[in-house]
Design a protein around this motif. Structure first.
Motif, PDB file in Angstrom:
ATOM      1  N   GLN A  69       0.820  -1.388   0.041  1.00 23.82           N
ATOM      2  CA  GLN A  69       0.100  -0.028  -0.002  1.00 23.82           C
ATOM      3  C   GLN A  69       0.746   1.219   0.096  1.00 23.82           C
ATOM      4  OE1 GLN A  69      -2.639  -0.470   3.461  1.00 23.82           O
ATOM      5  NE2 GLN A  69      -4.146  -1.386   2.134  1.00 23.82           N
ATOM      6  N   ASN A  70       1.837   1.190   0.777  1.00 24.08           N
ATOM      7  CA  ASN A  70       2.822   2.271   0.779  1.00 24.08           C
ATOM      8  C   ASN A  70       3.329   2.612  -0.418  1.00 24.08           C
ATOM      9  OD1 ASN A  70       2.281   3.384   3.415  1.00 24.08           O
ATOM     10  ND2 ASN A  70       3.782   1.830   4.344  1.00 24.08           N
ATOM     11  N   LYS A  71       3.871   1.501  -1.236  1.00 25.38           N
ATOM     12  CA  LYS A  71       4.636   1.895  -2.392  1.00 25.38           C
ATOM     13  C   LYS A  71       3.578   2.321  -3.439  1.00 25.38           C
ATOM     14  CE  LYS A  71       7.443  -2.408  -2.349  1.00 25.38           C
ATOM     15  NZ  LYS A  71       7.860  -3.922  -3.098  1.00 25.38           N
ATOM     16  N   LEU A  72       2.450   2.079  -3.427  1.00 31.13           N
ATOM     17  CA  LEU A  72       1.182   2.557  -4.156  1.00 31.13           C
ATOM     18  C   LEU A  72       1.032   3.978  -3.963  1.00 31.13           C
ATOM     19  CD1 LEU A  72      -0.755   2.419  -6.561  1.00 31.13           C
ATOM     20  CD2 LEU A  72      -2.244   1.565  -4.914  1.00 31.13           C
ATOM     21  N   PHE A  73       1.084   4.317  -2.713  1.00 33.57           N
ATOM     22  CA  PHE A  73       0.976   5.747  -2.107  1.00 33.57           C
ATOM     23  C   PHE A  73       1.973   6.610  -2.890  1.00 33.57           C
ATOM     24  CE2 PHE A  73       1.498   9.017   1.024  1.00 33.57           C
ATOM     25  CZ  PHE A  73       0.440   9.692   0.755  1.00 33.57           C
ATOM     26  N   PHE A  74       3.331   6.177  -2.463  1.00 31.49           N
ATOM     27  CA  PHE A  74       4.502   6.896  -2.933  1.00 31.49           C
ATOM     28  C   PHE A  74       4.406   7.074  -4.580  1.00 31.49           C
ATOM     29  CE2 PHE A  74       6.201   5.836   1.269  1.00 31.49           C
ATOM     30  CZ  PHE A  74       6.051   7.154   1.777  1.00 31.49           C
ATOM     31  N   ALA A  75       4.055   6.023  -5.196  1.00 32.08           N
ATOM     32  CA  ALA A  75       3.936   6.101  -6.686  1.00 32.08           C
ATOM     33  C   ALA A  75       3.005   6.962  -7.104  1.00 32.08           C
ATOM     34  CB  ALA A  75       3.551   4.473  -7.099  1.00 32.08           C
ATOM     35  N   ILE A  76       1.924   7.149  -6.483  1.00 31.57           N
ATOM     36  CA  ILE A  76       0.809   8.249  -6.747  1.00 31.57           C
ATOM     37  C   ILE A  76       1.551   9.766  -6.576  1.00 31.57           C
ATOM     38  CG2 ILE A  76      -1.343   9.086  -6.492  1.00 31.57           C
ATOM     39  CD1 ILE A  76      -2.306   6.405  -5.619  1.00 31.57           C
ATOM     40  N   ILE A  77       2.219   9.716  -5.362  1.00 34.26           N
ATOM     41  CA  ILE A  77       2.733  11.102  -5.254  1.00 34.26           C
ATOM     42  C   ILE A  77       3.611  11.501  -6.305  1.00 34.26           C
ATOM     43  CG2 ILE A  77       4.194  12.344  -3.630  1.00 34.26           C
ATOM     44  CD1 ILE A  77       1.582  12.064  -2.292  1.00 34.26           C
ATOM     45  N   ILE A  78       4.649  10.600  -6.629  1.00 33.08           N
ATOM     46  CA  ILE A  78       5.601  10.845  -7.563  1.00 33.08           C
ATOM     47  C   ILE A  78       5.029  11.171  -8.845  1.00 33.08           C
ATOM     48  CG2 ILE A  78       7.416   9.688  -8.941  1.00 33.08           C
ATOM     49  CD1 ILE A  78       8.123   7.974  -6.382  1.00 33.08           C
ATOM     50  N   ALA A  79       4.017  10.470  -9.261  1.00 36.58           N
ATOM     51  CA  ALA A  79       3.170  10.621 -10.590  1.00 36.58           C
ATOM     52  C   ALA A  79       2.584  12.073 -10.440  1.00 36.58           C
ATOM     53  CB  ALA A  79       2.242   9.331 -10.615  1.00 36.58           C
ATOM     54  N   LEU A  80       2.135  12.483  -9.213  1.00 35.47           N
ATOM     55  CA  LEU A  80       1.261  13.887  -9.244  1.00 35.47           C
ATOM     56  C   LEU A  80       2.555  14.845  -9.469  1.00 35.47           C
ATOM     57  CD1 LEU A  80      -1.173  14.983  -8.121  1.00 35.47           C
ATOM     58  CD2 LEU A  80      -0.299  15.179  -5.843  1.00 35.47           C
ATOM     59  N   ILE A  81       3.660  14.841  -8.898  1.00 37.11           N
ATOM     60  CA  ILE A  81       4.997  15.630  -9.082  1.00 37.11           C
ATOM     61  C   ILE A  81       5.268  15.732 -10.595  1.00 37.11           C
ATOM     62  CG2 ILE A  81       7.109  16.163  -8.483  1.00 37.11           C
ATOM     63  CD1 ILE A  81       6.321  15.072  -5.674  1.00 37.11           C
ATOM     64  N   LEU A  82       5.446  14.447 -11.110  1.00 36.65           N
ATOM     65  CA  LEU A  82       5.894  14.295 -12.502  1.00 36.65           C
ATOM     66  C   LEU A  82       4.890  14.944 -13.546  1.00 36.65           C
ATOM     67  CD1 LEU A  82       7.292  10.880 -12.717  1.00 36.65           C
ATOM     68  CD2 LEU A  82       8.621  12.971 -12.811  1.00 36.65           C
ATOM     69  N   GLY A  83       3.678  14.817 -13.054  1.00 35.48           N
ATOM     70  CA  GLY A  83       2.541  15.558 -14.066  1.00 35.48           C
ATOM     71  C   GLY A  83       2.813  17.021 -14.113  1.00 35.48           C
ATOM     72  N   VAL A  84       2.770  17.467 -12.815  1.00 35.27           N
ATOM     73  CA  VAL A  84       2.995  18.951 -12.749  1.00 35.27           C
ATOM     74  C   VAL A  84       4.053  19.269 -13.505  1.00 35.27           C
ATOM     75  CG1 VAL A  84       3.310  20.957 -11.088  1.00 35.27           C
ATOM     76  CG2 VAL A  84       1.705  19.089 -10.551  1.00 35.27           C
TER      77      VAL A  84
END
Length: 416
Positions: A4-19
């Motif tokens: 679950q933590n891996k997925l959470f951090f993957a989403i955070i990274i994707a959010l930053i990369l998207g911006v």
């Protein structure tokens, strides 16, 4: 929890990369921003459609199984009554917070917004003109179960599922058991699919965020800074109220609940879709310890009747538009508007941009220029991020609270 933590951090990274990606395209390659936005947002579309694919069968199977297993009609009525009391109270509180803060902060009197092309709101204006009690009934009562499934009409599926579940509960175990068992297996298979689909969430988040930043850039935040600041402040007050009530009911377990639902909250924030996290929310609430029968009964209802973030936004945005046009509304008019929104907003889950449609209809009713919706359309995506996340929090708390009141909340996590 590691997965679950891996997925959470993957989403955070994707959010930053998207911006970052959206910002680079907007600043360095403005001529390509439209094409880039149209292509990369397909990632978000794929994720949303994958989730939408399983919502109807999941709502149907879990709700029917949950009610059939209750077998006690009194329990169904008791749980439903407690849920509706929570929904009505939370909705009124959300509407009042939006009303009080928009009058106190007065963002419409200090925000200098550019004149917008009203044609951008044409679609919303058309879709709101036909709003009536008849349309509401048509939206609630299914003409065909298959039509409701095809169009993902959650409330219609809920109506059929409740009736079907009660019928099974009254047929006796000998007849009902094979059907309930089969639907239970289907529900677990769909929840298994949720785990696979959620790993596509980071790509969906990346696409959704990159597309909107590439199109609008960062200047939009300067223009709408006051409006966004005041709206998110109001959301913060609503979150504080919800968490205080949640703490009074759940005690220290509130923090465990917030930890459990951090991924659904983040996905709802990033994709502007509380619907996209429905299957994951079912799973996490059961792991938190909520009774699976209560989860499968209350959560689908909550997605139709308990949209706290959207409710608050409706009063906030409606009065904001009135302020922009210099229309002073009396306290009586504003309270009447609040009650109208309370009634008209129920059962609009699944309608695209439902909040905006209701705002347009309400503005027309109270003599506020409905074209004013064009003023907030450019920033609506970012407001939708906040209200979608708030909707998820409100429904998680409602389900947990009713489970606690029923004495059906396990201390160390329940069965999935």
């Amino acid at each position: 929890m590691k997965g679950q933590n891996k997925l959470f951090f993957a989403i955070i990274i994707a959010l930053i990369l998207g911006v970052i990606m959206g910002g680079i395209v907007h600043l360095k390659f403005p001529e390509s921003s439209t094409g880039f936005s149209n292509n990369i947002k397909l990632l978000g579309t794929i994720f949303i459609r994958l989730v939408q694919m399983i919502i109807a069968p999941l709502v149907f199977t879990t709700l029917v199984v949950g009610i059939a297993k209750m077998s006690d009609i009194k329990m169904i009525g008791r749980v439903g009554t407690k849920a509706m009391l929570w929904f009505i109270t939370a909705s009124l509180a959300s509407l009042f917070i939006g009303l009080i803060l928009v009058n106190w902060l007065e963002p419409g009197h200090v925000t200098q917004l550019p004149i917008q092309d009203v044609s951008s709101a044409d679609e919303l204006l058309k879709s709101s003109k036909g709003f009536s009690l008849g349309d509401f009934v048509n939206h609630v009562i299914p003409k065909s179960l298959f039509e409701a499934f095809a169009q993902n009409e959650v409330l219609q599926i809920v109506v059929f599922s409740v009736m079907f579940g009660i019928a099974l509960a009254n047929m006796g175990e000998e007849y009902a058991k094979p059907i309930v068992k089969a639907l239970d297996i289907c529900a677990h298979a769909i929840l298994k699919m949720v785990g696979y689909i959620m790993w596509f969430a980071p790509l969906g988040v990346l696409g959704a965020i990159a597309a909107v930043v590439a199109t609008n850039g960062f200047d939009i935040f300067k223009v709408y800074a006051i409006y966004l600041r005041d709206f998110f402040f109001a959301l913060g007050i609503l979150w504080l109220l919800l968490c205080v009530v949640g703490y009074l009911i759940l005690g220290n377990r509130l923090f465990e609940l917030l930890k459990r639902i951090k991924e659904p909250l983040l996905i709802a924030f990033s994709t502007t879709s509380s619907e996209a996290v429905f299957p994951k929310l079912v799973e996490e609430l059961e792991r938190f310890g909520c009774n699976n029968r209560i989860v499968s009964f209350i959560l689908p209802l909550g997605y139709s009747f308990n949209l706290d973030g959207s409710m608050m936004y409706m009063t906030f945005a409606s009065i904001f538009i009135a302020q922009i046009y210099g229309i002073d509304m009396t306290i009586g008019q504003q309270v009447t508007m609040l009650l109208v929104l309370m009634l008209t907003s129920k059962g609009i889950a699944g309608v695209p941009r439902a909040s905006l449609v209701i705002i347009v209809a309400t503005c027309t009713m109270f003599g506020i220029p409905a074209e004013g919706i064009a003023l907030i359309l450019p920033i609506d995506h970012f407001c939708d991020m906040g209200r979608s996340m708030t909707n998820v929090l409100g429904n998680a708390l409602a389900t947990s609270a009713v489970s606690k009141w029923e004495g059906q909340l396990e201390n160390h996590g329940g069965d999935l």
